[in-house]
Design a protein around this motif. Structure first.
Motif, PDB file in Angstrom:
ATOM      1  N   LEU A 132      -3.387  -4.701   7.835  1.00  0.00           N
ATOM      2  CA  LEU A 132      -3.718  -4.652   8.596  1.00  0.00           C
ATOM      3  C   LEU A 132      -3.791  -4.695  10.114  1.00  0.00           C
ATOM      4  N   GLY A 133      -4.634  -4.755  11.251  1.00  0.00           N
ATOM      5  CA  GLY A 133      -4.909  -3.217  12.076  1.00  0.00           C
ATOM      6  C   GLY A 133      -4.446  -4.133  12.984  1.00  0.00           C
ATOM      7  N   HIS A 134      -3.272  -4.856  13.362  1.00  0.00           N
ATOM      8  CA  HIS A 134      -2.434  -4.927  14.146  1.00  0.00           C
ATOM      9  C   HIS A 134      -1.489  -3.903  15.218  1.00  0.00           C
ATOM     10  N   THR A 135      -1.798  -3.822  16.402  1.00  0.00           N
ATOM     11  CA  THR A 135      -1.903  -2.598  17.020  1.00  0.00           C
ATOM     12  C   THR A 135       0.105  -3.165  18.199  1.00  0.00           C
ATOM     13  N   LEU A 136       0.084  -1.889  18.693  1.00  0.00           N
ATOM     14  CA  LEU A 136       1.565  -1.824  19.724  1.00  0.00           C
ATOM     15  C   LEU A 136       0.863  -3.093  20.523  1.00  0.00           C
ATOM     16  N   ASP A 137      -0.363  -3.248  20.851  1.00  0.00           N
ATOM     17  CA  ASP A 137      -0.589  -3.795  22.438  1.00  0.00           C
ATOM     18  C   ASP A 137      -0.743  -5.569  21.478  1.00  0.00           C
ATOM     19  N   ALA A 178      15.518 -15.705  19.340  1.00  0.00           N
ATOM     20  CA  ALA A 178      15.362 -14.496  19.381  1.00  0.00           C
ATOM     21  C   ALA A 178      14.170 -14.577  17.986  1.00  0.00           C
ATOM     22  N   ARG A 179      14.602 -15.292  16.798  1.00  0.00           N
ATOM     23  CA  ARG A 179      12.766 -14.978  16.034  1.00  0.00           C
ATOM     24  C   ARG A 179      11.909 -15.039  16.493  1.00  0.00           C
ATOM     25  N   SER A 180      11.252 -16.063  17.626  1.00  0.00           N
ATOM     26  CA  SER A 180      10.248 -15.808  17.768  1.00  0.00           C
ATOM     27  C   SER A 180      10.252 -15.016  18.913  1.00  0.00           C
ATOM     28  N   ILE A 181      10.543 -13.954  19.495  1.00  0.00           N
ATOM     29  CA  ILE A 181      10.493 -12.998  20.077  1.00  0.00           C
ATOM     30  C   ILE A 181      10.682 -11.509  19.116  1.00  0.00           C
ATOM     31  N   GLN A 182      11.182 -12.020  17.981  1.00  0.00           N
ATOM     32  CA  GLN A 182      11.174 -10.313  16.638  1.00  0.00           C
ATOM     33  C   GLN A 182       9.534 -10.185  16.446  1.00  0.00           C
ATOM     34  N   GLY A 183       8.597 -10.669  17.203  1.00  0.00           N
ATOM     35  CA  GLY A 183       6.806  -9.823  17.148  1.00  0.00           C
ATOM     36  C   GLY A 183       6.540  -9.975  15.496  1.00  0.00           C
ATOM     37  N   MET A 184       5.400  -9.183  15.435  1.00  0.00           N
ATOM     38  CA  MET A 184       5.496  -8.577  13.731  1.00  0.00           C
ATOM     39  C   MET A 184       5.866  -7.472  13.138  1.00  0.00           C
ATOM     40  N   ALA A 185       6.318  -8.299  11.465  1.00  0.00           N
ATOM     41  CA  ALA A 185       6.857  -6.958  10.481  1.00  0.00           C
ATOM     42  C   ALA A 185       6.084  -6.211  10.308  1.00  0.00           C
ATOM     43  N   ASP A 186       6.775  -4.844  10.302  1.00  0.00           N
ATOM     44  CA  ASP A 186       5.481  -3.923   9.295  1.00  0.00           C
ATOM     45  C   ASP A 186       5.249  -4.359   7.821  1.00  0.00           C
ATOM     46  N   TYR A 187       6.229  -5.116   7.226  1.00  0.00           N
ATOM     47  CA  TYR A 187       5.825  -4.864   5.776  1.00  0.00           C
ATOM     48  C   TYR A 187       6.686  -6.415   5.910  1.00  0.00           C
ATOM     49  N   ALA A 188       5.372  -7.824   5.734  1.00  0.00           N
ATOM     50  CA  ALA A 188       6.262  -8.471   5.628  1.00  0.00           C
ATOM     51  C   ALA A 188       5.408  -9.487   3.919  1.00  0.00           C
ATOM     52  N   GLU A 189       5.873  -8.986   2.898  1.00  0.00           N
ATOM     53  CA  GLU A 189       4.709  -9.024   1.005  1.00  0.00           C
ATOM     54  C   GLU A 189       4.240 -10.233   1.710  1.00  0.00           C
ATOM     55  N   PRO A 190       2.162 -10.056   1.349  1.00  0.00           N
ATOM     56  CA  PRO A 190       1.886  -9.236   0.738  1.00  0.00           C
ATOM     57  C   PRO A 190       1.262  -8.099   2.413  1.00  0.00           C
ATOM     58  N   GLY A 250       1.110  -5.691   5.401  1.00  0.00           N
ATOM     59  CA  GLY A 250       1.240  -4.593   5.977  1.00  0.00           C
ATOM     60  C   GLY A 250       0.474  -4.654   7.377  1.00  0.00           C
ATOM     61  N   ARG A 251       1.838  -3.703   7.866  1.00  0.00           N
ATOM     62  CA  ARG A 251       0.720  -3.756   9.665  1.00  0.00           C
ATOM     63  C   ARG A 251       1.354  -1.960   9.681  1.00  0.00           C
ATOM     64  N   PRO A 252       0.335  -1.120   9.467  1.00  0.00           N
ATOM     65  CA  PRO A 252       1.330   0.378   9.450  1.00  0.00           C
ATOM     66  C   PRO A 252       0.536   0.972  11.456  1.00  0.00           C
ATOM     67  N   LEU A 253      -0.060  -0.261  12.074  1.00  0.00           N
ATOM     68  CA  LEU A 253      -0.412   0.125  13.682  1.00  0.00           C
ATOM     69  C   LEU A 253       0.322  -0.385  14.394  1.00  0.00           C
ATOM     70  N   LEU A 254       1.971  -0.708  14.234  1.00  0.00           N
ATOM     71  CA  LEU A 254       2.057  -2.016  15.133  1.00  0.00           C
ATOM     72  C   LEU A 254       2.912  -0.326  16.170  1.00  0.00           C
ATOM     73  N   ALA A 255       2.474   0.891  15.996  1.00  0.00           N
ATOM     74  CA  ALA A 255       3.402   1.986  17.309  1.00  0.00           C
ATOM     75  C   ALA A 255       2.177   2.477  17.795  1.00  0.00           C
ATOM     76  N   VAL A 256       0.990   2.138  17.603  1.00  0.00           N
ATOM     77  CA  VAL A 256      -0.038   3.303  18.054  1.00  0.00           C
ATOM     78  C   VAL A 256      -0.705   1.662  18.428  1.00  0.00           C
ATOM     79  N   ARG A 257      -1.279   2.419  20.257  1.00  0.00           N
ATOM     80  CA  ARG A 257      -2.361   1.938  21.566  1.00  0.00           C
ATOM     81  C   ARG A 257      -3.705   1.978  20.545  1.00  0.00           C
ATOM     82  N   ARG A 258      -3.884   0.239  21.495  1.00  0.00           N
ATOM     83  CA  ARG A 258      -5.540   0.430  21.241  1.00  0.00           C
ATOM     84  C   ARG A 258      -6.690   0.689  21.782  1.00  0.00           C
ATOM     85  N   THR A 259      -5.490   1.523  22.860  1.00  0.00           N
ATOM     86  CA  THR A 259      -6.896   2.569  23.707  1.00  0.00           C
ATOM     87  C   THR A 259      -6.787   3.846  21.533  1.00  0.00           C
ATOM     88  N   THR A 260      -6.149   4.089  21.329  1.00  0.00           N
ATOM     89  CA  THR A 260      -6.168   4.948  20.699  1.00  0.00           C
ATOM     90  C   THR A 260      -6.696   4.842  19.320  1.00  0.00           C
TER      91      THR A 260
END
Length: 340
Positions: A124-129, A145-157, A159-169
């Motif tokens: 999935l294309g979710h970014t840092l923003d 705390a659970r509600s502000i943990q955000g999205m995990a980079d992998y919660a099978e199935p 995957g969010r590889p871009l969570l450290a990448v900005r939308r401008t990138t």
């Protein structure tokens, strides 16, 4: 197909490629699916994935909420194939109305993706923003705390590889590669809370606090997920210590720290079929353990219109069962309130 399209080695392209390569090295060594909307984030993700993964299948959900959505989906599929995807499938869905359009569209989208992924992980294309917006939404709910943990980079199935990448990138990747992203009008519609966070709240916070807010929110989410994983592990141990296979021992739970006790009870409830648990549910159940005054059971989501799923205190143990017309609880508290 002659293979993946050759990408220019610009700073933006390399940043996205490195993010995808790092994710694949940790979670998936084989083919993957990519959820492609045609927007900049998912296009940049797809361009990098076809270079880094052995094979990529593009899945394009057509929500059919706007005129011309079929043409947008077809253009996204064509772009996927031009980038080098092994396949590209358009998945038309029907979006209901329960919970509002955003929630209904999300349910329809994830259901379609799950059905079509053929057991592959879906990127999935979710970014840092997006992560920063998710943390702010969770903070507003005030659900712990659970509600502000955000999205995990992998919660099978998923995957969010871009969570450290900005939308401008990701937008820069599209410009560098010569891709024209689709601009979804819903992403600029002020009636949606997330849009106002993106266009009003976060820019204001960045201005007032001197920048770096989105990155700080994403770092906070990552730290909370790490802490949460440790607490969840300890809570599972507490759950299994208190569990006799049908109920939980009140004495074991009552002597445990509140943070572990509530997590253990939450895990037990979810395993027992409870759904849509809120902090009000969990605090009402916690009162059965730590503030027992003879109160009735607590109804939680997961039952049926005729039979509510009820947590009750019985003979020093916490039980979870469906109420029946023949044997209803004396008093059930629904969402933390007493009802007849």
């Amino acid at each position: 197909m002659d293979g993946p399209r050759r990408l220019p080695e610009t700073a933006a392209v390399l940043a996205v490629r490195h993010a995808v390569r790092d994710w694949l090295s940790r979670y998936a060594g084989g083919p993957v699916a990519v959820a492609l909307s045609g927007g900049a984030d998912s296009l940049a993700l797809t361009a990098a994935a076809v270079v880094q993964a052995p094979a990529v299948d593009a899945l394009i959900v057509d929500h059919r909420l706007q005129p011309g959505s079929a043409e947008v989906a077809a253009a996204a599929a064509a772009a996927a194939l031009a980038l080098g995807c092994r396949s590209a499938r358009v998945l038309p869905v029907t979006v209901g109305s329960e919970g509002g359009m955003e929630a209904a569209a999300r349910r329809a989208r994830y259901t379609a993706l799950d059905a079509a992924r053929a057991e592959l992980p879906v990127l999935l294309g979710h970014t840092l923003d997006d992560q920063a917006e998710t943390v702010l939404l969770g903070l507003a709910r005030g659900s712990g705390a659970r509600s502000i943990q955000g999205m995990a980079d992998y919660a099978e199935p998923w995957g969010r590889p871009l969570l450290a990448v900005r939308r401008t990138t990701t937008r820069q990747v599209c410009a560098d590669v010569g891709l024209i992203p689709h601009e979804d009008p819903h992403n600029a519609a002020p009636e949606f809370t997330r849009v106002r966070l993106r266009t009003e709240a976060l820019p204001l916070l960045e201005d007032v606090l001197g920048g770096g807010v989105a990155a700080a929110l994403a770092r906070t989410a990552a730290q909370l997920r790490e802490d949460g994983a440790v607490l969840d592990g300890l809570a599972r141990e507490l759950w299994h210590t208190a569990d006799d296979g049908a109920s939980l021992a009140i004495e074991t739970l009552a002597t445990a720290p509140a943070a572990l006790r509530r997590r253990a009870v939450r895990a037990w409830l979810l395993a027992g079929g409870a759904k849509a648990l809120t902090q009000r549910h969990l605090r009402a159940v916690d009162e059965l353990i730590t503030d027992w005054r003879g109160q009735g059971g607590v109804a939680v989501g997961g039952g049926t219109p005729e039979r509510r799923l009820v947590v009750a205190r019985e003979h020093g143990r916490l039980t979870l069962r469906l109420s029946t017309a023949e044997n209803p609880p004396a008093r059930i508290r629904h969402h933390g309130k007493d009802t007849s």
